[in-house]
Design an enzyme around this catalytic site. Structure first.
Site, short mmCIF file in Angstrom:
data_model
loop_
_atom_site.label_atom_id
_atom_site.label_comp_id
_atom_site.label_asym_id
_atom_site.label_seq_id
_atom_site.Cartn_x
_atom_site.Cartn_y
_atom_site.Cartn_z
N ASP A 1 -11.22 2.60 4.04
CA ASP A 1 -11.58 1.17 3.91
C ASP A 1 -13.10 1.00 3.80
O ASP A 1 -13.57 -0.09 3.48
CB ASP A 1 -11.10 0.40 5.17
CG ASP A 1 -9.98 -0.56 4.84
OD1 ASP A 1 -9.70 -0.76 3.64
OD2 ASP A 1 -9.36 -1.10 5.78
N GLN B 1 -4.78 -1.48 9.63
CA GLN B 1 -4.68 -2.82 9.04
C GLN B 1 -5.28 -3.85 9.99
O GLN B 1 -4.89 -3.96 11.15
CB GLN B 1 -3.20 -3.13 8.76
CG GLN B 1 -2.96 -4.44 8.04
CD GLN B 1 -3.52 -4.46 6.61
OE1 GLN B 1 -3.39 -3.50 5.87
NE2 GLN B 1 -4.17 -5.55 6.25
N LYS C 1 0.84 -1.20 0.00
CA LYS C 1 0.00 0.00 0.00
C LYS C 1 0.88 1.25 0.00
O LYS C 1 0.61 2.22 -0.71
CB LYS C 1 -0.92 0.00 1.23
CG LYS C 1 -2.06 -1.01 1.11
CD LYS C 1 -2.81 -1.25 2.41
CE LYS C 1 -3.84 -2.36 2.22
NZ LYS C 1 -4.47 -2.81 3.47
#
Ligand code: NAD
Length: 284
Positions: free
Chosen positions: A120, A97, A53
């Protein structure tokens, strides 16, 4: 024989679009789009995702910062960091994460992220906006699936779609997105009876389970489109999806491979969400 939907190539296209938008944002505002990723602990798979990422953000002209916290970080300290990032005007997107180490609560931490920075798309506010059909930040993997359907000209309107898997991360949001695009959607899950019969009726099959070759090729309706979200590591070390690819390929019109299908789209859509969040936070 089905056409292969090349997720790697399409992800490159999305990333190029993101780069153009990110450059326009920087030219207009005098700062880069900011995307901050929080990684707690040393899970090797998460470490790989986070590194990818970071690299992808840099290539797209997005200022990607990673906050690496030790595995014994307390919930209090983690929530404190999230609040700091929420308050920082130069940060447009925050991604924690998942999964977090066991002593931390994923949901409480996601709930603490400012919904406007929730790249997200997992905050209940964004999940709710999707459910009621209003704009908001949307989960990356489902958005990537929709982009793949658009790419091959598959219009969900009036089609029978089956989504196998009902997770908050993939199954439910993609079902909502297909509903929004006027598909007739069935959501199958671990308690579904006669899965094969359900799949056999579908013009679109989206598999998001995490069980190698659960979806048999013979179940696929001839001409159906197959999107395989599953990523499964086999005993020989290779990767497989949830769909028996070779047999399904004989019947489908389009199918995504694993690897090289949905996977690469996820990061591309994350970057796209970061720019979308930035554009919304600093309107022209
Ligand atoms: P999850 O474990 O949260 O959910 C799995 C779902 O599958 C559940 O809703 C469960 O009811 C359903 N299920 C389990 N057994 C079943 C069965 N026998 N028949 C029908 N349904 C069954 O998983 P998830 O986070 O949604 O991920 C699903 C898969 O997608 C995993 O392989 C994961 O690695 C992969 N994934 C890929 C990406 C990507 O970028 N390509 C992103 C996220 C997840």
């Amino acid at each position: 024989m089905a056409g292969i939907i090349d997720g790697k190539a399409l992800a490159q296209t999305v990333r190029a679009e993101v780069k153009t938008r990110a450059a326009a944002f920087a030219a207009r505002t005098g700062r880069e789009v900011g995307l901050d990723v929080v990684l707690v602990g040393e899970d090797p798979a998460s470490e790989v995702y986070v590194r990818n990422k970071e690299r992808a953000a840099r290539k797209a002209g997005i200022a990607g910062r990673v906050h690496r916290l030790s595995a014994d970080t307390s919930q209090h300290a983690l929530l404190g960091l999230v609040r700091e990032l929420n308050a920082d005007d130069a940060i447009d997107g925050i991604l924690v994460q998942l999964p977090l180490p066991r002593h931390l609560d994923d949901q409480t931490v996601v709930d603490a992220i400012d919904p406007a920075k929730d790249v997200d798309g997992l905050h209940p506010v964004n999940a709710g906006l999707l459910a009621v059909g209003r704009p908001g930040l949307r989960p990356c993997t489902p958005s990537g699936c929709m982009r793949m359907l658009d790419h091959v000209g598959f219009d969900p309107k009036g089609k029978r779609a089956i989504v196998i898997g009902r997770s908050t991360l993939v199954g439910k949001p993609i079902a909502m997105m297909l509903l929004e695009r006027h598909a007739t959607v069935t959501i199958a899950h671990s308690r579904t009876v006669a899965l094969g019969e359900e799949v056999a009726r579908a013009d679109l099959v989206v598999a998001a389970v995490g069980r190698p070759r659960l979806i048999e090729g013979e179940w696929i309706k001839p001409g159906a489109v197959v999107i395989d979200v599953g990523i499964n590591r086999l005993d020989d070390g290779s990767l497989a999806g949830d769909v028996a690819f070779e047999a399904a390929r004989e019947r489908a019109s389009y199918i995504t491979p694993v690897p090289g299908g949905v996977g690469p789209m996820t990061i591309a859509m994350l970057l796209s969400n970061a720019v979308t969040a930035a554009e919304a936070r600093v309107p022209a």
